[in-house]
Motif scaffolding. Sequence first.
Motif: not given
Length: 216
Positions: A136-139, A165-170, A193-195, A200-201
Amino acid sequence: MIINLSEQHSLVSNWVSELRNIAVQNDRMRFRRNLERIGEVIAYEISKEMDWETVDIETPLGIAPTKLMQEQPVLATILRAGLPMHQGLLNYFDKADNAFVSAYRKHHKDGSFTINVEYLSSPPLDNRFLIISDPMLATGASLVKTIQYLKDVGNPRVIHIAAAIACTEGIEYVTREHPDLKIWCGAIDDEITAKGYIVPGLGDAGDLAYGGKAQY
Ligand SMILES: O=P(O)(O)OC[C@H]1O[C@H](OP(=O)(O)OP(=O)(O)O)[C@H](O)[C@@H]1O
Ligand SMILES: O=c1cc[nH]c(=O)[nH]1
Ligand SMILES: [Mg+2]
């Protein structure tokens, strides 16, 4: 540079869908194996980017000029959720050197979290071909901190990142801090999310692979 493997309509999309699916993801063995399979496919893709040399291999019947990898990569991973993908990479790069970093989210009562690094074990990294896996590449905070710690060990020649799964922000944060990375991922999601959970992750990759953690 970002490579989203699910754009290619490959088996990776099926495995990512099983990781996400609440009707399937609680089968821990399948969850870990799907991460491992994604690690294996990414290992194969990254191997095409390595340096190769032609060597004459003696067979019982003659000489076969054969392309062989010039060097072994270093495979680094972030405990604990990174372990299944790491195993997938190691299944293919079976002679690799290995590094382990214990970067984890330390949650505070106010809902915020910081990244704690308590353990690092790494071979020398100067001029090495380094592949870091984490599903997971989140933040991006864990990855940025991990890269800082690894760069304190030595100066790798190339760094590849493998994520399920990576997210754009991270992705934006990590590439801002380290513009020279190549990021391979199974899917890219836009929300967080704020956390700090990707939407959908898939939920918490470490818990799904290994079970829940006590709060301490
Ligand atoms: O991009 P970030 O916002 O830093 O989040 C990603 C990190 O979160 C997860 O680990 P977690 O801290 O849940 O530890 P675990 O592997 O022990 O579950 C995941 O494996 C990443 O290392
Ligand atoms: O969505 C997320 C974000 C970080 N870590 C996880 O396991 N899942
Ligand atoms: Mg976790």
